[in-house]
Design an enzyme around this catalytic site. Sequence first.
Site, PDB file in Angstrom:
ATOM      1  N   TYR A 165       7.587 -12.245   1.426  1.00  0.00           N
ATOM      2  CA  TYR A 165       7.809 -12.136   2.916  1.00  0.00           C
ATOM      3  C   TYR A 165       6.713 -11.065   3.405  1.00  0.00           C
ATOM      4  O   TYR A 165       6.214 -10.355   2.712  1.00  0.00           O
ATOM      5  CB  TYR A 165       9.239 -11.689   3.388  1.00  0.00           C
ATOM      6  CG  TYR A 165       9.628 -10.212   3.109  1.00  0.00           C
ATOM      7  CD1 TYR A 165       9.853  -9.664   1.757  1.00  0.00           C
ATOM      8  CD2 TYR A 165       9.816  -9.468   3.984  1.00  0.00           C
ATOM      9  CE1 TYR A 165      10.384  -8.684   1.251  1.00  0.00           C
ATOM     10  CE2 TYR A 165      10.147  -8.098   3.731  1.00  0.00           C
ATOM     11  CZ  TYR A 165      10.248  -7.611   2.476  1.00  0.00           C
ATOM     12  OH  TYR A 165      10.957  -6.194   2.231  1.00  0.00           O
TER      13      TYR A 165
ATOM     14  N   GLU B 214       9.266   5.335  -4.075  1.00  0.00           N
ATOM     15  CA  GLU B 214       9.122   5.090  -2.606  1.00  0.00           C
ATOM     16  C   GLU B 214      10.803   5.012  -2.117  1.00  0.00           C
ATOM     17  O   GLU B 214      11.623   5.141  -3.036  1.00  0.00           O
ATOM     18  CB  GLU B 214       8.350   3.689  -2.309  1.00  0.00           C
ATOM     19  CG  GLU B 214       9.017   2.685  -3.198  1.00  0.00           C
ATOM     20  CD  GLU B 214       8.295   1.240  -2.910  1.00  0.00           C
ATOM     21  OE1 GLU B 214       7.575   1.008  -1.870  1.00  0.00           O
ATOM     22  OE2 GLU B 214       8.395   0.214  -3.665  1.00  0.00           O
TER      23      GLU B 214
ATOM     24  N   LEU C  48       5.525  -0.548  -3.728  1.00  0.00           N
ATOM     25  CA  LEU C  48       4.934  -1.922  -2.640  1.00  0.00           C
ATOM     26  C   LEU C  48       3.874  -0.904  -2.099  1.00  0.00           C
ATOM     27  O   LEU C  48       3.623   0.176  -1.619  1.00  0.00           O
ATOM     28  CB  LEU C  48       5.724  -2.171  -1.636  1.00  0.00           C
ATOM     29  CG  LEU C  48       5.121  -3.333  -0.829  1.00  0.00           C
ATOM     30  CD1 LEU C  48       5.159  -4.471  -1.409  1.00  0.00           C
ATOM     31  CD2 LEU C  48       5.753  -3.288   0.671  1.00  0.00           C
TER      32      LEU C  48
ATOM     33  N   LYS D  83       5.503  -8.463  -2.646  1.00  0.00           N
ATOM     34  CA  LYS D  83       6.704  -8.340  -1.755  1.00  0.00           C
ATOM     35  C   LYS D  83       7.466  -9.511  -1.760  1.00  0.00           C
ATOM     36  O   LYS D  83       7.439 -10.325  -0.812  1.00  0.00           O
ATOM     37  CB  LYS D  83       5.829  -8.125  -0.298  1.00  0.00           C
ATOM     38  CG  LYS D  83       6.771  -7.476   0.716  1.00  0.00           C
ATOM     39  CD  LYS D  83       6.107  -7.325   2.009  1.00  0.00           C
ATOM     40  CE  LYS D  83       6.910  -6.883   2.952  1.00  0.00           C
ATOM     41  NZ  LYS D  83       7.829  -5.603   2.791  1.00  0.00           N
TER      42      LYS D  83
HETATM   43  N1  PDD Z   1       9.725  -3.051   4.280  1.00  0.00           N
HETATM   44  N2  PDD Z   1       8.338  -0.035   0.435  1.00  0.00           N
HETATM   45  C1  PDD Z   1       9.015  -1.074   0.302  1.00  0.00           C
HETATM   46  C2  PDD Z   1      10.133  -1.325  -0.822  1.00  0.00           C
HETATM   47  C3  PDD Z   1       9.228  -1.880   1.823  1.00  0.00           C
HETATM   48  O1  PDD Z   1       9.993  -3.014   1.630  1.00  0.00           O
HETATM   49  C4  PDD Z   1       8.304  -1.758   2.571  1.00  0.00           C
HETATM   50  C5  PDD Z   1       8.525  -2.476   3.916  1.00  0.00           C
HETATM   51  C6  PDD Z   1       7.315  -0.553   2.722  1.00  0.00           C
HETATM   52  C7  PDD Z   1       6.652  -0.412   3.645  1.00  0.00           C
HETATM   53  O2  PDD Z   1       5.363  -1.218   3.674  1.00  0.00           O
HETATM   54  P1  PDD Z   1       4.801  -1.711   5.295  1.00  0.00           P
HETATM   55  O3  PDD Z   1       4.094  -0.300   5.620  1.00  0.00           O
HETATM   56  O4  PDD Z   1       3.720  -2.755   4.885  1.00  0.00           O
HETATM   57  O5  PDD Z   1       5.786  -2.050   6.209  1.00  0.00           O
HETATM   58  C8  PDD Z   1       7.370  -0.072   1.460  1.00  0.00           C
HETATM   59  C9  PDD Z   1       9.685  -4.061   5.230  1.00  0.00           C
HETATM   60  C10 PDD Z   1       9.374  -3.444   6.742  1.00  0.00           C
HETATM   61  C11 PDD Z   1      11.069  -4.758   5.261  1.00  0.00           C
HETATM   62  O6  PDD Z   1      11.633  -5.030   4.103  1.00  0.00           O
HETATM   63  O7  PDD Z   1      11.843  -5.012   6.384  1.00  0.00           O
END
Ligand code: PDD
Length: 287
Positions: A33, A182, A207, A149
């Site tokens: 996703y 994270e 991620l 992801k």
């Molecule tokens: N989540 N780490 C994890 C485990 C994440 O699921 C996400 C993003 C991030 C940040 O990634 P980015 O900056 O590309 O959004 C880091 C999304 C927003 C979600 O699961 O809704």
Amino acid sequence: MGRIAYVNGRYAPLSEASVHIEDRGFQFADGVYEVWAVMDGRLADHAGHFSRLWRSLGELQIDPPMSEAALDRVLRETIRRNRIKDGIVYLQITRGVARRDHAFPNPAVAPTVVITAKPQDFAALDKKARAGTRVITRPDNRWGRCDVKTVGLLPNALAKQAAKEAGAGEAWLVDADGYVTEGSSTNAWIVDAEGRLRTRDTGANILRGITRLTLLDLARECQVEVVEAPFTLAEAKAAKEAFFTAASAFLTPVTAIDGEQVGDGLPGPVTLRLRDLYVRRARERAI
Ligand code: PDD
């Protein structure tokens, strides 16, 4: 107006949109996703999220369901039909529908594509974010490919629920060596005593956040020293400032970790400045 979802070539009211019960996303979390922030109807960090999407699909050997241009059109049409000015657009692609068998269907089946979008009041969120939030910590017990992801987010969901039950806004995950990896849905950052910005390197099992990437560029442009390396939970608790990043959170200040105040317990000046810069730039460059 009710929300509209895109599923495999059709737009339908959210309550009527559905996928097959033998979808491999449902049975095996066999899918990926992406989440983009929508600003003024446009996609923030557009290219970064697309390139991570293609990488995630490649890592799982799922054939792209359509070209980037076609997918881009469908994302925008979903945003348009939901009349989103500011908000979030969510895209999920799974390996598709097949009789349950752990191995991939052979021949391959058409991937399932789902897109939803929801409005968000960024002004209200900004006010809330500026107050900062507390985080708790949890052992990082996820699989070894968190760089992909995938929709396999059960450990993340359990950690977030634990945070919610503790009255915190996020759970930071800590590896077996005591280093923060994270957050459950965000990347973790600190500003140390020397004023250096620190976040975990992408050689670790995390991620590769797109907000993280944009912020690294921005910080370097602002002559803020950046260190991409592990930091311990003890270092995080002793930091001057802490915050987390995601497309859905931008930069959110952290005021306490496991009940211990970070810095003076208020959102830090570096964090707030970078947040403003990030949000402004993301809006300017959204396409
Ligand atoms: N989540 N780490 C994890 C485990 C994440 O699921 C996400 C993003 C991030 C940040 O990634 P980015 O900056 O590309 O959004 C880091 C999304 C927003 C979600 O699961 O809704």
